[in-house]
Write an enzyme that holds these catalytic residues in place. Structure first.
Site, PDB file in Angstrom:
ATOM      1  N   LYS A  92       0.845  -1.221   0.000  1.00 33.38           N
ATOM      2  CA  LYS A  92       0.000   0.000   0.000  1.00 33.38           C
ATOM      3  C   LYS A  92       0.868   1.255   0.000  1.00 33.38           C
ATOM      4  O   LYS A  92       0.593   2.205  -0.725  1.00 33.38           O
ATOM      5  CB  LYS A  92      -0.900  -0.008   1.242  1.00 33.38           C
TER       6      LYS A  92
ATOM      7  N   CYS B 180      -4.868   7.712   8.772  1.00 35.96           N
ATOM      8  CA  CYS B 180      -5.233   7.268  10.112  1.00 35.96           C
ATOM      9  C   CYS B 180      -5.085   8.395  11.133  1.00 35.96           C
ATOM     10  O   CYS B 180      -4.149   9.198  11.047  1.00 35.96           O
ATOM     11  CB  CYS B 180      -4.343   6.096  10.523  1.00 35.96           C
TER      12      CYS B 180
HETATM   13  C1  LIG Z   1       0.882   6.282   3.077  1.00 34.68           C
HETATM   14  C2  LIG Z   1       2.066   5.973   3.884  1.00 34.68           C
HETATM   15  O1  LIG Z   1       3.128   5.662   3.363  1.00 34.68           O
HETATM   16  N1  LIG Z   1       1.931   6.019   5.195  1.00 34.68           N
HETATM   17  C3  LIG Z   1       3.039   5.652   6.039  1.00 34.68           C
HETATM   18  C4  LIG Z   1       3.933   6.859   6.188  1.00 34.68           C
HETATM   19  O2  LIG Z   1       3.128   7.895   6.709  1.00 34.68           O
HETATM   20  P1  LIG Z   1       3.674   9.384   6.672  1.00 34.68           P
HETATM   21  O3  LIG Z   1       4.516   9.574   5.488  1.00 34.68           O
HETATM   22  O4  LIG Z   1       2.488  10.283   6.876  1.00 34.68           O
HETATM   23  O5  LIG Z   1       4.534   9.381   8.000  1.00 34.68           O
HETATM   24  P2  LIG Z   1       5.830  10.240   8.322  1.00 34.68           P
HETATM   25  O6  LIG Z   1       7.018   9.359   8.258  1.00 34.68           O
HETATM   26  O7  LIG Z   1       5.811  11.465   7.496  1.00 34.68           O
HETATM   27  O8  LIG Z   1       5.561  10.643   9.831  1.00 34.68           O
HETATM   28  C5  LIG Z   1       6.482  10.336  10.852  1.00 34.68           C
HETATM   29  C6  LIG Z   1       6.418  11.398  11.918  1.00 34.68           C
HETATM   30  O9  LIG Z   1       6.837  12.640  11.382  1.00 34.68           O
HETATM   31  C7  LIG Z   1       5.887  13.660  11.690  1.00 34.68           C
HETATM   32  N2  LIG Z   1       5.851  14.650  10.593  1.00 34.68           N
HETATM   33  C8  LIG Z   1       5.741  14.224   9.298  1.00 34.68           C
HETATM   34  C9  LIG Z   1       5.678  15.134   8.267  1.00 34.68           C
HETATM   35  C10 LIG Z   1       5.710  16.499   8.565  1.00 34.68           C
HETATM   36  O10 LIG Z   1       5.646  17.369   7.680  1.00 34.68           O
HETATM   37  N3  LIG Z   1       5.819  16.893   9.865  1.00 34.68           N
HETATM   38  C11 LIG Z   1       5.899  15.988  10.898  1.00 34.68           C
HETATM   39  O11 LIG Z   1       5.998  16.375  12.079  1.00 34.68           O
HETATM   40  C12 LIG Z   1       4.571  12.883  11.817  1.00 34.68           C
HETATM   41  O12 LIG Z   1       3.601  13.609  12.550  1.00 34.68           O
HETATM   42  C13 LIG Z   1       5.016  11.612  12.501  1.00 34.68           C
HETATM   43  O13 LIG Z   1       5.104  11.824  13.886  1.00 34.68           O
HETATM   44  O14 LIG Z   1       5.022   6.529   7.064  1.00 34.68           O
HETATM   45  C14 LIG Z   1       4.618   6.159   8.373  1.00 34.68           C
HETATM   46  C15 LIG Z   1       5.856   5.903   9.191  1.00 34.68           C
HETATM   47  O15 LIG Z   1       6.517   4.770   8.721  1.00 34.68           O
HETATM   48  C16 LIG Z   1       3.686   4.956   8.333  1.00 34.68           C
HETATM   49  O16 LIG Z   1       3.160   4.742   9.617  1.00 34.68           O
HETATM   50  C17 LIG Z   1       2.526   5.176   7.376  1.00 34.68           C
HETATM   51  O17 LIG Z   1       1.837   3.964   7.161  1.00 34.68           O
HETATM   52  C1  LIG Z   2      -0.747   4.975   9.083  1.00 30.92           C
HETATM   53  C2  LIG Z   2      -1.015   4.279   7.989  1.00 30.92           C
HETATM   54  O1  LIG Z   2      -1.374   4.750   6.810  1.00 30.92           O
HETATM   55  P1  LIG Z   2      -1.695   6.235   6.313  1.00 30.92           P
HETATM   56  O2  LIG Z   2      -0.422   6.987   6.325  1.00 30.92           O
HETATM   57  O3  LIG Z   2      -2.211   5.986   4.935  1.00 30.92           O
HETATM   58  O4  LIG Z   2      -2.716   6.791   7.248  1.00 30.92           O
HETATM   59  C3  LIG Z   2      -0.869   2.806   7.914  1.00 30.92           C
HETATM   60  O5  LIG Z   2      -0.839   2.283   6.782  1.00 30.92           O
HETATM   61  O6  LIG Z   2      -0.819   2.149   8.967  1.00 30.92           O
END
Ligand SMILES: CC(=O)N[C@H]1[C@@H](OP(=O)(O)OP(=O)(O)OC[C@H]2O[C@@H](n3ccc(=O)[nH]c3=O)[C@H](O)[C@@H]2O)O[C@H](CO)[C@@H](O)[C@@H]1O
Ligand SMILES: C=C(OP(=O)(O)O)C(=O)O
Length: 451
Positions: free
Chosen positions: A24, A122
């Site tokens: 995904k 989520c």
């Molecule tokens: C669609 C997808 O691929 N989702 C995955 C992606 O989510 P996603 O890419 O949203 O997760 P991030 O790695 O960006 O987030 C990690 C942390 O960084 C923080 N953060 C992120 C961006 C930002 O601009 N500012 C900030 O503070 C977030 O709040 C969080 O605490 O990676 C996560 C961490 O492996 C996974 O749990 C999710 O399943």
């Molecule tokens: C947090 C998840 O996904 P998303 O970033 O799409 O919400 C997930 O796949 O567990």
């Protein structure tokens, strides 16, 4: 909500074989990357999940022709006529996924402007997008946040930049990659995320003609190119889905072979699985010889009998224990003897689902302190982000409402492991990331039904 319910008769070990397809968290981004090419792209093993539907819808709104290929799960994307879409049309997808934020760079390159609806995903913490916006601005984008969504333009084009992420965010790393590949000049990203899904996205971009170097110490360097072609790609399998079924096998004292699961992407999970007392075997992964049907490989997971052991773990960025593995595994930890400790260091609020497990007979306490590991970003910010799980607990049936994707799957596992009949509400949410989970449950002998 009433027709979105699954009745689960628990107490039967899951047993059998299921298959996972493309991840995904890679497939959706691979689909966005098709916008960058000036030729069609071909992606195999695309799972039928809601996030794929959302991205397909957005691509089609922007003029990308998406059609089925020859193989089951093969999609072909033709970006020859990329065009603008109206904000009203785009907003149909508001709140449905996190992927729209990754359209920024590709649309700015192709159209000179972009509109991004409110994001979904989520509810596991505030999930800000400040790193994305800061990086885009440094590339030269003008970002305007309005109540209806986010408008972006690039009046002087996008130019390579130097950017250091405050935290190795997966999404922000992908944002930088998808923007830098066609930006003028060199981009250097420090403190980048290096999850297997990111490396696979880099492989795709490289196939399209990008020049991307992954240096040591989380440094990625991208040399912008003037054009990119299409790609043909078979994505990495879904290691989160694979681990979810593994946890389900353990919690129900069953045996599940996950075809397609890749050992290399799951090493950290496998170590924890074994420490808890689970058994696994990596089945044959050799490619078929020409002319022979070959044997599809995977990983077989099972409960070897006896008691499970408590463990202490901490979620982390790759190569640490994935946060998305946490919720399903905690259900199995309720069956382990002793006190398990889980320190969630990626999201502030990813332990809320434990209340439902407690309602079913589990004993899980959540704490604001950083328990059992290194202090993390959340320790001083008053978030309940550590859990102590006392086991083994006898789980009993309950009525449950699914709060998010992985918590939803963990509710389902708990209901399968519990004695009695549970009603799990909001199960359609699970379709966002688990292909045909109801079919797979039936294939594994679970007693589930729609009322
Ligand atoms: C669609 C997808 O691929 N989702 C995955 C992606 O989510 P996603 O890419 O949203 O997760 P991030 O790695 O960006 O987030 C990690 C942390 O960084 C923080 N953060 C992120 C961006 C930002 O601009 N500012 C900030 O503070 C977030 O709040 C969080 O605490 O990676 C996560 C961490 O492996 C996974 O749990 C999710 O399943
Ligand atoms: C947090 C998840 O996904 P998303 O970033 O799409 O919400 C997930 O796949 O567990």
């Amino acid at each position: 909500m009433t027709d979105d319910v699954l009745v689960v008769h628990g107490g039967t070990p899951l047993s059998g074989q299921i298959r996972v397809r493309g991840a995904k968290n890679l497939v959706s981004k691979a689909m966005v990357a098709t916008l960058l090419g000036d030729e069609p792209s071909r992606l195999f093993d695309v799972p039928r999940i809601r996030d794929v539907e959302v991205v397909r819808g957005l691509l089609e709104l922007h003029g990308v022709k998406v059609s089925d290929g020859v193989e089951d799960g093969e999609l072909v994307f033709d970006p020859a006529n990329v065009e603008s879409a109206s904000t009203d049309e785009i907003n149909v997808h508001a709140g449905s996924s996190r992927i729209p934020i990754l359209f920024c760079g590709p649309l700015l390159h192709r159209l000179g402007h972009a509109f991004i609806p409110d994001l979904g995903g989520c509810h596991i913490g505030p999930r800000p997008i400040d790193f994305h916006i800061q990086a885009l601005r440094q590339f030269g984008a003008v970002v305007d946040k309005t109540p209806e969504g986010m408008h972006l333009t690039a009046p002087t084009g996008l130019h390579g930049t130097k950017f250091e992420l405050p935290y190795p965010s997966v999404g922000a790393t992908e944002q930088v990659l998808l923007t830098a590949v066609l930006a003028e000049g060199v981009t250097e990203l420090r403190n980048a995320a290096v999850e297997p899904e990111i490396i696979d996205l880099i492989c795709i971009l490289q196939k399209m003609g990008a020049i991307i170097k992954v240096h040591t110490d989380r440094v990625i360097e991208v040399q912008g190119v003037a054009r990119l072609s299409g790609y043909t790609h078979r994505p990495i399998p879904d290691r989160i889905e694979a681990a979810s079924w593994a946890a389900a096998a353990l919690a129900t004292r069953g045996r599940v072979e996950v075809l397609g699961a890749e050992q290399a992407d799951m090493m950290t999970f496998l170590n924890v699985f074994r420490s808890v007392g689970g058994a696994y075997e990596v089945t044959d992964t050799r490619p078929p010889r020409v002319g022979s049907p070959g044997q599809e490989g995977g990983i077989r997971f099972w409960h070897p009998g006896g008691e499970l052991r408590a463990v202490a773990l901490e979620t982390d960025v790759h190569p640490g224990f994935m946060t998305d593995w946490q919720q399903p595994l905690v259900v199995a930890l309720t069956q382990a003897r002793g006190l398990s400790i889980v320190h969630e260091t990626v999201y502030e609020q990813r332990l809320g689902y434990t209340e439902a497990l407690n309602k079913m007979g589990a004993t899980i306490q959540v704490y604001r302190d950083c328990l059992g590991g290194t202090p993390c970003r959340f320790g001083r910010r008053n978030f309940k982000h550590s859990a102590v799980i006392a086991g083994p607990a006898k789980l009993h049936a309950a009525d449950l409402v699914i709060p998010d994707l992985r918590a939803g799957f963990s509710h389902l596992i708990a209901a399968l492991a519990a004695e009695g009949t549970s009603r799990v509400y909001g199960v359609d949410l699970i379709n966002r990331g688990y292909e045909d989970f109801e079919g797979k449950l039936s294939a594994l002998g679970a007693h589930v039904e729609r009322p």
